[in-house]
Design a protein around this motif. Structure first.
Motif, mmCIF file in Angstrom:
data_model
loop_
_atom_site.group_PDB
_atom_site.id
_atom_site.type_symbol
_atom_site.label_atom_id
_atom_site.label_comp_id
_atom_site.label_asym_id
_atom_site.label_seq_id
_atom_site.Cartn_x
_atom_site.Cartn_y
_atom_site.Cartn_z
ATOM 1 N N LEU A 36 0.796 -1.148 0.077
ATOM 2 C CA LEU A 36 0.025 -0.109 -0.049
ATOM 3 C C LEU A 36 0.863 1.404 -0.061
ATOM 4 N N ASP A 37 1.931 1.160 0.442
ATOM 5 C CA ASP A 37 3.037 2.237 0.374
ATOM 6 C C ASP A 37 4.321 2.014 -0.214
ATOM 7 N N ALA A 38 4.265 2.186 -1.555
ATOM 8 C CA ALA A 38 5.599 1.823 -2.226
ATOM 9 C C ALA A 38 6.147 3.187 -3.006
ATOM 10 N N SER A 39 5.851 4.097 -2.142
ATOM 11 C CA SER A 39 6.350 5.372 -2.767
ATOM 12 C C SER A 39 7.974 5.569 -2.617
ATOM 13 N N GLY A 40 8.533 4.827 -1.568
ATOM 14 C CA GLY A 40 9.937 4.629 -1.458
ATOM 15 C C GLY A 40 10.973 3.664 -2.269
ATOM 16 N N LEU A 41 10.150 2.939 -3.153
ATOM 17 C CA LEU A 41 10.570 1.852 -3.790
ATOM 18 C C LEU A 41 10.922 2.145 -5.369
ATOM 19 N N ASP A 42 12.076 1.882 -5.913
ATOM 20 C CA ASP A 42 12.448 2.046 -7.264
ATOM 21 C C ASP A 42 11.877 0.845 -7.990
ATOM 22 N N GLU A 43 12.047 0.670 -9.404
ATOM 23 C CA GLU A 43 11.640 -0.322 -10.190
ATOM 24 C C GLU A 43 12.156 -1.587 -9.843
ATOM 25 N N ALA A 44 13.372 -1.579 -9.545
ATOM 26 C CA ALA A 44 14.379 -2.921 -9.254
ATOM 27 C C ALA A 44 13.981 -3.272 -7.789
ATOM 28 N N ALA A 45 13.716 -2.627 -6.940
ATOM 29 C CA ALA A 45 13.078 -3.053 -5.480
ATOM 30 C C ALA A 45 11.696 -3.710 -5.689
ATOM 31 N N MET A 46 10.781 -2.917 -6.307
ATOM 32 C CA MET A 46 9.506 -3.537 -6.735
ATOM 33 C C MET A 46 9.769 -4.851 -7.304
ATOM 34 N N LEU A 47 10.308 -5.282 -8.422
ATOM 35 C CA LEU A 47 10.611 -6.335 -8.870
ATOM 36 C C LEU A 47 11.144 -7.564 -7.714
ATOM 37 N N ALA A 48 12.083 -6.861 -7.165
ATOM 38 C CA ALA A 48 12.719 -7.850 -6.041
ATOM 39 C C ALA A 48 11.646 -8.327 -4.924
ATOM 40 N N VAL A 49 10.572 -7.347 -4.732
ATOM 41 C CA VAL A 49 9.838 -7.664 -3.595
ATOM 42 C C VAL A 49 8.664 -8.625 -4.374
ATOM 43 N N ALA A 50 8.390 -8.493 -5.354
ATOM 44 C CA ALA A 50 7.638 -9.587 -6.171
ATOM 45 C C ALA A 50 8.102 -10.839 -6.312
ATOM 46 N N ALA A 51 9.221 -10.847 -6.762
ATOM 47 C CA ALA A 51 10.088 -12.193 -6.699
ATOM 48 C C ALA A 51 10.244 -12.914 -5.430
ATOM 49 N N GLU A 52 10.252 -11.917 -4.365
ATOM 50 C CA GLU A 52 10.306 -12.851 -3.070
ATOM 51 C C GLU A 52 8.848 -12.994 -2.505
ATOM 52 N N VAL A 53 7.904 -12.197 -2.823
ATOM 53 C CA VAL A 53 6.518 -12.886 -2.661
ATOM 54 C C VAL A 53 6.094 -13.995 -3.486
ATOM 55 N N GLY A 54 6.742 -14.198 -4.721
ATOM 56 C CA GLY A 54 6.327 -15.320 -5.507
ATOM 57 C C GLY A 54 5.188 -15.713 -5.961
ATOM 58 N N VAL A 73 -0.674 2.938 -9.536
ATOM 59 C CA VAL A 73 -0.448 1.484 -9.328
ATOM 60 C C VAL A 73 0.359 1.108 -10.447
ATOM 61 N N ARG A 74 1.471 0.208 -9.742
ATOM 62 C CA ARG A 74 2.233 -0.604 -10.807
ATOM 63 C C ARG A 74 2.234 -2.157 -10.406
ATOM 64 N N TYR A 75 2.154 -2.781 -11.415
ATOM 65 C CA TYR A 75 2.005 -4.445 -11.160
ATOM 66 C C TYR A 75 3.457 -5.071 -11.432
ATOM 67 N N PHE A 76 3.779 -6.045 -10.542
ATOM 68 C CA PHE A 76 5.079 -6.703 -11.041
ATOM 69 C C PHE A 76 4.816 -8.284 -11.005
ATOM 70 N N SER A 77 5.161 -9.022 -11.847
ATOM 71 C CA SER A 77 5.189 -10.427 -11.804
ATOM 72 C C SER A 77 6.750 -10.856 -11.101
ATOM 73 N N PRO A 78 6.869 -12.292 -10.948
ATOM 74 C CA PRO A 78 8.311 -12.337 -10.384
ATOM 75 C C PRO A 78 9.320 -12.067 -11.497
ATOM 76 N N LEU A 79 9.017 -11.995 -12.663
ATOM 77 C CA LEU A 79 9.980 -11.535 -13.679
ATOM 78 C C LEU A 79 10.050 -10.272 -14.325
ATOM 79 N N ALA A 80 8.920 -9.857 -14.267
ATOM 80 C CA ALA A 80 8.775 -8.555 -15.026
ATOM 81 C C ALA A 80 7.503 -7.347 -14.727
ATOM 82 N N GLU A 81 7.608 -6.315 -15.082
ATOM 83 C CA GLU A 81 6.411 -5.501 -14.697
ATOM 84 C C GLU A 81 5.127 -5.605 -15.973
ATOM 85 N N VAL A 82 4.270 -5.718 -15.618
ATOM 86 C CA VAL A 82 3.080 -5.747 -16.468
ATOM 87 C C VAL A 82 2.219 -4.668 -16.542
#
Length: 293
Positions: A36-54, A73-82
């Motif tokens: 709900l608060d990803a304002s401090g995350l860049d694209e690489a960090a969001m992708l890493a979080v998505a990969a961790e969540v799985g 809102v941005r959406y990330f799979s474990p491999l890429a942004e959609v």
């Protein structure tokens, strides 16, 4: 200060919520991560979080005016942004409704503006109805169809001739293939890397494989190898695209409520409901979501 594999400092690690969408049971539906608060995350960090969540997708709220019900809102799979993800949108909307109260919210996504209405059902579960961006659908090219069938291990006679192959859009592009039988749909054993290569070449997010039980009831499966996931248990973006497909085939002669049952062959049953009209290019996709303990 230490760091973790998500690429964010442990002292500033975002809270990651987990919801299952298009179900009233956390053991069913499609799991999604929600930040709900990803304002401090860049694209690489969001992708890493998505990969961790799985999960197949994680939704990240990157901004919004204070006190408003409008969010970026941005959406990330474990491999890429959609650009857009339906089940993560439903999960996010329910998470917001639980904190802000039910009602209307608006999401600004890479695919465009997506209004979402939330409400509390009789059993106390929160449901959401998203309104897709304008949909479109076109006949699949022979080269596209042949490559997909080869990777799936399907033959042309496995398809329903009354529901022709199309490439449909409801925020992302999806190849829609209608199986001639429920047995064909149930027997899904495809070339993961081969299908991923075909999908990347044509820009498809998933394959929306369907079987028509009746004019108002369809069963679906959605391979998602480009996201690093064998199959989605519920795919709201593909459902929106499918609504556009039905409109293109003149199968929405009047305001229609279509039910899609998905995830049953995976042991994670999901129910998605579509509302479409012949006049409107947008499709309404509805479903409940519940927290995952």
């Amino acid at each position: 200060m230490t760091s973790d594999p998500s690429g964010t400092d442990t002292l500033h690690r975002p809270e990651i919520l987990r919801y299952s969408a298009f179900t009233h049971d956390p053991a069913g539906g499609n799991p999604a991560g929600v930040v709900l608060d990803a304002s401090g995350l860049d694209e690489a960090a969001m992708l890493a979080v998505a990969a961790e969540v799985g999960y197949s997708e994680t939704a990240f709220v990157t901004g919004g005016a204070e006190g408003s019900r409008r969010f970026r809102v941005r959406y990330f799979s474990p491999l890429a942004e959609v650009a857009f993800c339906g089940h993560a949108t439903v999960a996010l909307a329910v998470a917001l409704a639980e904190r802000l109260g039910p009602g209307e919210i608006v999401l600004d996504t890479a695919a465009g503006e997506v209004p979402v209405a939330t409400r509390v059902d009789a059993d106390g579960t929160v449901s959401a109805t998203l309104t897709s961006v304008p949909t479109r659908s076109r006949t699949a090219l022979d080269s596209e169809l042949n490559a997909a069938l080869k990777a799936l291990g399907w033959a042309p006679e496995d398809l329903d001739p009354e529901l022709p192959p199309h490439v449909a859009f409801g925020g992302n592009d999806h190849l829609i293939l209608a199986a001639a039988s429920r047995e064909r749909l149930a027997d899904l054993d495809y070339d993961f890397d081969g299908l991923a290569e075909v999908m990347r070449a044509h820009g498809w997010t998933t394959l929306h494989l369907v079987w028509r039980e009746s004019p108002e009831l369809f069963h679906a499966r959605n391979p998602f190898p480009v996201g690093g996931v064998v199959e989605d248990p519920a795919t709201g973006a593909a459902a929106a695209a499918f609504g556009g497909y039905l409109r293109a085939l003149d199968l929405v002669p009047h305001p229609s409520r279509i039910t899609i049952r998905q995830g049953e062959d995976m042991g994670r049953p999901s129910v998605l409901r579509l509302d479409a009209t012949p006049e409107d290019t947008r499709v309404h996709v509805s479903g409940a979501a519940v927290p995952i303990p």
